[in-house]
Design a protein around this motif. Structure first.
Motif, mmCIF file in Angstrom:
data_model
loop_
_atom_site.group_PDB
_atom_site.id
_atom_site.type_symbol
_atom_site.label_atom_id
_atom_site.label_comp_id
_atom_site.label_asym_id
_atom_site.label_seq_id
_atom_site.Cartn_x
_atom_site.Cartn_y
_atom_site.Cartn_z
ATOM 1 N N UNK A 284 0.818 -1.208 0.000
ATOM 2 C CA UNK A 284 0.000 0.000 0.000
ATOM 3 C C UNK A 284 0.847 1.251 0.000
ATOM 4 N N UNK A 285 1.978 1.205 0.716
ATOM 5 C CA UNK A 285 2.858 2.369 0.801
ATOM 6 C C UNK A 285 3.458 2.719 -0.560
ATOM 7 N N UNK A 286 3.895 1.664 -1.297
ATOM 8 C CA UNK A 286 4.520 1.891 -2.608
ATOM 9 C C UNK A 286 3.490 1.889 -3.746
ATOM 10 N N UNK A 287 2.219 1.585 -3.407
ATOM 11 C CA UNK A 287 1.136 1.550 -4.380
ATOM 12 C C UNK A 287 1.496 0.622 -5.555
ATOM 13 N N UNK A 288 1.732 -0.630 -5.191
ATOM 14 C CA UNK A 288 2.175 -1.594 -6.181
ATOM 15 C C UNK A 288 1.591 -2.969 -5.840
ATOM 16 N N UNK A 289 1.376 -3.754 -6.842
ATOM 17 C CA UNK A 289 0.911 -5.125 -6.637
ATOM 18 C C UNK A 289 2.075 -6.007 -6.190
ATOM 19 N N UNK A 331 3.909 5.169 -8.867
ATOM 20 C CA UNK A 331 3.350 6.168 -9.773
ATOM 21 C C UNK A 331 4.247 7.387 -9.941
ATOM 22 N N UNK A 332 5.473 7.333 -9.351
ATOM 23 C CA UNK A 332 6.433 8.420 -9.511
ATOM 24 C C UNK A 332 6.314 9.543 -8.497
ATOM 25 N N UNK A 333 5.372 9.444 -7.555
ATOM 26 C CA UNK A 333 5.206 10.482 -6.525
ATOM 27 C C UNK A 333 6.239 10.280 -5.418
ATOM 28 N N UNK A 334 6.898 11.368 -5.062
ATOM 29 C CA UNK A 334 7.951 11.314 -4.041
ATOM 30 C C UNK A 334 7.344 11.484 -2.651
ATOM 31 N N UNK A 335 7.909 10.803 -1.653
ATOM 32 C CA UNK A 335 7.435 10.961 -0.280
ATOM 33 C C UNK A 335 8.609 10.783 0.689
ATOM 34 N N UNK A 336 8.577 11.485 1.840
ATOM 35 C CA UNK A 336 9.642 11.332 2.842
ATOM 36 C C UNK A 336 9.458 10.016 3.593
ATOM 37 N N UNK A 337 10.559 9.332 3.842
ATOM 38 C CA UNK A 337 10.461 8.022 4.485
ATOM 39 C C UNK A 337 11.578 7.843 5.492
ATOM 40 N N UNK A 338 11.283 7.020 6.476
ATOM 41 C CA UNK A 338 12.298 6.588 7.436
ATOM 42 C C UNK A 338 12.534 5.108 7.169
ATOM 43 N N UNK A 339 13.782 4.752 6.843
ATOM 44 C CA UNK A 339 14.074 3.371 6.445
ATOM 45 C C UNK A 339 15.086 2.761 7.405
ATOM 46 N N UNK A 340 14.961 1.460 7.591
ATOM 47 C CA UNK A 340 15.902 0.715 8.414
ATOM 48 C C UNK A 340 16.364 -0.514 7.639
ATOM 49 N N UNK A 341 17.674 -0.645 7.488
ATOM 50 C CA UNK A 341 18.262 -1.850 6.885
ATOM 51 C C UNK A 341 18.914 -2.653 8.004
ATOM 52 N N UNK A 342 18.553 -3.944 8.072
ATOM 53 C CA UNK A 342 19.154 -4.828 9.061
ATOM 54 C C UNK A 342 19.791 -6.005 8.343
ATOM 55 N N UNK A 343 21.051 -6.243 8.638
ATOM 56 C CA UNK A 343 21.730 -7.410 8.064
ATOM 57 C C UNK A 343 21.504 -8.596 8.995
ATOM 58 N N UNK A 344 21.039 -9.704 8.427
ATOM 59 C CA UNK A 344 20.702 -10.865 9.241
ATOM 60 C C UNK A 344 21.858 -11.848 9.306
ATOM 61 N N UNK A 345 21.864 -12.614 10.402
ATOM 62 C CA UNK A 345 22.824 -13.708 10.474
ATOM 63 C C UNK A 345 22.441 -14.761 9.431
ATOM 64 N N UNK A 357 10.147 0.366 5.956
ATOM 65 C CA UNK A 357 9.934 1.689 5.356
ATOM 66 C C UNK A 357 8.694 2.299 5.991
ATOM 67 N N UNK A 358 8.842 3.529 6.509
ATOM 68 C CA UNK A 358 7.726 4.244 7.124
ATOM 69 C C UNK A 358 7.508 5.559 6.406
ATOM 70 N N UNK A 359 6.264 5.853 6.082
ATOM 71 C CA UNK A 359 5.914 7.157 5.498
ATOM 72 C C UNK A 359 5.889 8.195 6.627
ATOM 73 N N UNK A 360 6.761 9.183 6.553
ATOM 74 C CA UNK A 360 6.826 10.206 7.620
ATOM 75 C C UNK A 360 6.441 11.577 7.076
#
Length: 793
Positions: A284-289, A331-345, A357-360
């Protein structure tokens, strides 16, 4: 019984005969002479070893040693009274010796009576200082807390009295007093015992409590400050309104809760950052299937190369990356986001990362509002210092600043001290509104802090007219809370020139503003390079004065006041300062600076302390008939906290107000608030003297005030032999007028016999000046009084 009885005394003297004589005489007086030192090194060693209760120190010691240098080391490390013994009485030696604040000064050859009087006076003064140490601490804490509310617990320990900070007085459901039980009820039940322990132990404690003020939530900090009073049951604390601070904390806490509750999109990635799995929220956030997202590289949605590089560098113990960035929806619309990358064992051969990814968007909007608040002064609506710093550090804007105006409100501190911070705040808001109404649209208006404002100008074509419009703003009186107030403004103007940065322009405008104050206030001064030297000297003196107060380098000298037969009837306490770098600084140089900076209050407490100690010592020496004069300024009189400390000091020393004469300049008496306080002090028993009468715009109507008991005619009215008798006529008329009104008349500044003869013939009651005596130490003054009274007998 002699105060020297059983006192441990160290004699530092390089002459054997003198040392032996002193030791013998001191022993005859009952003292315990614990050692005889000949050099500076021996003196320091014996002080450490014997811990004396009194030291007699020769200024010039053997082997080139210096008693003054030894005294400085002793003063830094030990608390012991020290008396200088020397055969040198020149001004230079006296000046250097006074820098170490000795308790006495005996010039050779000695005599037993002088040694006894000087030693007992030193011991008595030292004992007084130790006795009032806790009181001084209480006063210092109270002075520092004067800008807040102050709580004092009465002697019964059952009720608090609340003083100062009028805006806080009614926030506890009480006026100026509340019971101990009600006060403890402000705290949560589980914290009350800690408060009780603090009250009983007089230790330090700081607690934040919450209250409801007319259905509005608020917070205050209650600060109990440790005060060692022994038998006294008073506890002093500051009550500080921290409502705004707590509200900001709650806002930040709320922001964190909102962030935690945001619907986050989650994706599981392989080592090439391609999507293996996702949750519904991310779709829903990225508006994609989901079918379109699976196997897609996540960096196709706007992640920049910098984030990719950071992810590649993830290593224990920090295998997590958190970033704010701008992303793209499908759809090409830009939005501010807070992202977290976690490397897993490595638990699955394909799974490498988890990204959230959070829409802020809403949070970003809130941040922009908070940023606007961060750069705005909430009281006046002008830009604040943060905004000024931002502008001056921004090259594009800073380059367009062609001139800078620095505005300082004249008389604001007096309004604030007289009517409280609420009236002061309303006055500043009205000043800001008037200023904004006359500046141009492209001028930038900033509150620099306190009662200082700055205007950044981009167009200088009508700079002079702008300055005059700003001055005209203050011509009309201000009506605040049914009070009519008259203030002015000192304005400094600095224009840009090649090579001058905006920060340097700000400094130049500040210098020009001080020059405007120096010239009489309420005017505009444009900066010139010649102003630099005077302002640099002023700043040097200001910093030096602050250090002198902290290091207790200021001292009191006492100038005798005599009657017509030259008998000493009073002593005027005068503040003196020897700066280690530039030597003696005349009071006319540092007293005005002390008044401008507020340091005059600290000087006032210092001089009051000296006067109280002098009164006690004079009493003990059988000289209770000698009155003590002390100068007080309009700033000191308009500070209720300082007036309260004034009266409390006298109570602690058991000094009667009738023994003290307060000298106030005639110009200060034009202020209605000052008159009110002087009337109250006169009712308490103080003598009130009009000082420097006739030096400025003397108002004869002030002589009709019943609370003034003495008139000190300025030295400019003292006749000289090379002028016409016009001055004599004026002085004689004033003296006769004062006599008819029942005022005691004192002519000051007498340096010649012709002036003393005139004062006697004209009917002056008292005289003062270098002809009779220069300012001196209290010990010297007491010796002079003893000699005069012996001659009279």
């Amino acid at each position: 019984m002699s105060l020297l009885k059983n006192k441990r005394v160290l004699v530092v003297e390089d002459t054997t005969i003198a040392a032996t004589y002193l030791a013998r005489e001191l022993s005859n007086m009952g003292a315990n002479v614990v050692g005889l030192a000949r050099s500076e090194e021996q003196a320091l060693q014996m002080v450490e070893k014997t811990r004396p209760e009194l030291i007699l120190m020769d200024i010039h010691l053997a082997e080139g040693g210096s008693g003054i240098d030894a005294a400085k080391v002793i003063a830094r490390n030990y608390s012991v009274p020290l008396i200088y013994t020397t055969s040198f009485s020149d001004d230079s030696t006296l000046s250097r010796a006074l820098e170490t604040s000795p308790y006495g000064y005996v010039v050779k050859p000695f005599d037993a009576k002088t040694i006894k009087v000087t030693c007992e006076t030193a011991l008595s003064r030292f004992a007084l200082e130790q006795k009032i140490a806790s009181s001084e601490k209480r006063f210092r804490v109270a002075a520092e807390a004067a800008q807040f509310g102050v709580l004092e617990l009465d002697e019964s320990g059952k009720a608090f009295t609340f003083k100062g900070a009028k805006s806080l007085k009614n926030r506890f459901g009480a006026g100026t007093e509340m019971s101990r039980e009600d006060f403890l009820g402000l705290f949560p039940a589980n914290e009350r015992q800690a408060v009780v322990d603090t009250l009983e132990k007089r230790s330090s404690l700081r607690k934040t409590i919450q209250f409801t003020d007319q259905e509005t939530e608020g917070w205050v900090d209650i600060v109990f400050t440790e005060v060692d009073l022994k038998e006294d049951n008073v506890v002093i604390g500051a009550v500080i309104d921290v409502t705004d601070k707590q509200r900001q904390i709650k806002k930040l806490q709320l922001s964190n809760v909102i962030l935690d509750q945001l619907v986050e999109g989650v994706a599981v990635l392989d080592e090439a950052f391609c999507v293996i799995d996702v949750n519904t929220a991310l779709l829903g956030l990225l508006r994609i299937e989901q079918s379109a997202l699976m196997g897609t590289n996540i960096f196709e949605f706007g992640f920049d190369q910098q984030i990719l590089n950071k992810v590649h560098q993830l290593k224990p113990p920090k295998p997590i990356l958190r970033e704010k960035t701008m992303l793209l929806r499908s759809d090409g619309i830009e939005f501010p986001a807070f992202v977290t990358f976690s490397e897993l064992e490595s638990k699955h051969e394909k799974v490498q990362y988890v990204v959230t990814i959070s829409d802020i968007t809403d949070l970003s909007r809130a941040e922009k509002k908070l940023e606007a608040l961060a750069f705005t002064d909430q009281l006046t609506g002008a830009g604040n210092r943060n905004y000024l710093k931002l502008i001056l550090n921004e090259n594009v804007y800073a380059g367009s600043v062609k001139a800078l105006l620095f505005i300082d409100i004249d008389g604001f501190k007096l309004v604030n001290d007289s009517y409280g911070h609420d009236v002061g705040d309303d006055l500043l808001a009205e000043c800001a509104a008037r200023i904004k109404a006359v500046i141009r649209q492209n001028d930038t208006f900033i509150r620099h802090g306190g009662d200082e404002f700055i205007i950044l100008v981009q167009e200088t074509s009508d700079l002079a007219q702008l300055s005059e419009r700003l001055l005209a703003v203050f011509e009309k009186q201000f009506s605040i809370n049914n009070k009519t107030l008259k203030i002015g403004a000192s304005i400094g103007v600095a224009e840009s020139s090649p090579g001058i940065t905006p920060s340097e322009m700000l400094k130049h405008a500040d210098i020009a503003m001080y020059e405007a104050k120096k010239r009489g206030k309420n005017q505009v001064v444009f900066f010139s390079s010649q102003q630099n030297e005077s302002i640099e000297y002023r700043l040097f003196v200001e910093q030096g004065l602050y250090n002198a107060i902290v290091n207790q380098d200021l001292y009191a000298s006492f100038q005798p006041i005599v009657d017509s037969e030259e008998n000493i009837v009073a002593l005027e306490a005068l503040c003196r300062w020897n700066n280690i770098d530039i030597g003696h600084i005349h009071p006319e140089s540092f007293i005005p600076i002390a008044e401008e900076t507020g340091l005059i209050n600290a000087l006032g407490l210092k001089m009051l302390r000296e006067v109280c100690i002098a009164n006690v010592l004079l009493r003990e020496a059988g000289m209770s008939h000698i009155k003590l004069h002390v100068n007080v300024s309009i700033l000191q009189l308009n500070s209720q906290v300082l007036v309260d400390q004034f009266l409390a000091y006298l109570k602690d020393f058991d000094v009667s107000p009738k023994d003290i004469v307060l000298e106030v300049t005639e110009t200060a008496m034009h202020d209605n608030s000052t008159k009110r306080i002087l009337r109250e002090l006169a009712k308490s028993g103080f003598g009130i003297a009009i000082d420097d009468f006739g030096a400025g715009f003397a108002s004869v109507s002030e002589l009709t005030e019943p609370y003034t008991t003495m008139v000190k005619l300025d030295k400019s009215l003292a006749p000289t032999g090379d002028v016409t008798n016009t001055r004599n006529v004026i002085a004689e008329s004033l003296i006769q007028l004062c006599q008819k009104l029942g005022k005691t008349v004192l002519l000051e500044g007498i340096e010649k016999e012709i002036q003393a003869d005139f004062a006697r013939q004209a009917g002056c009651h008292y005289m003062q000046g270098f002809l009779f005596a220069k300012p001196m130490s209290l010990t010297e003054a007491m010796q002079r009084i003893t000699q005069k009274e012996a001659q009279a007998v």
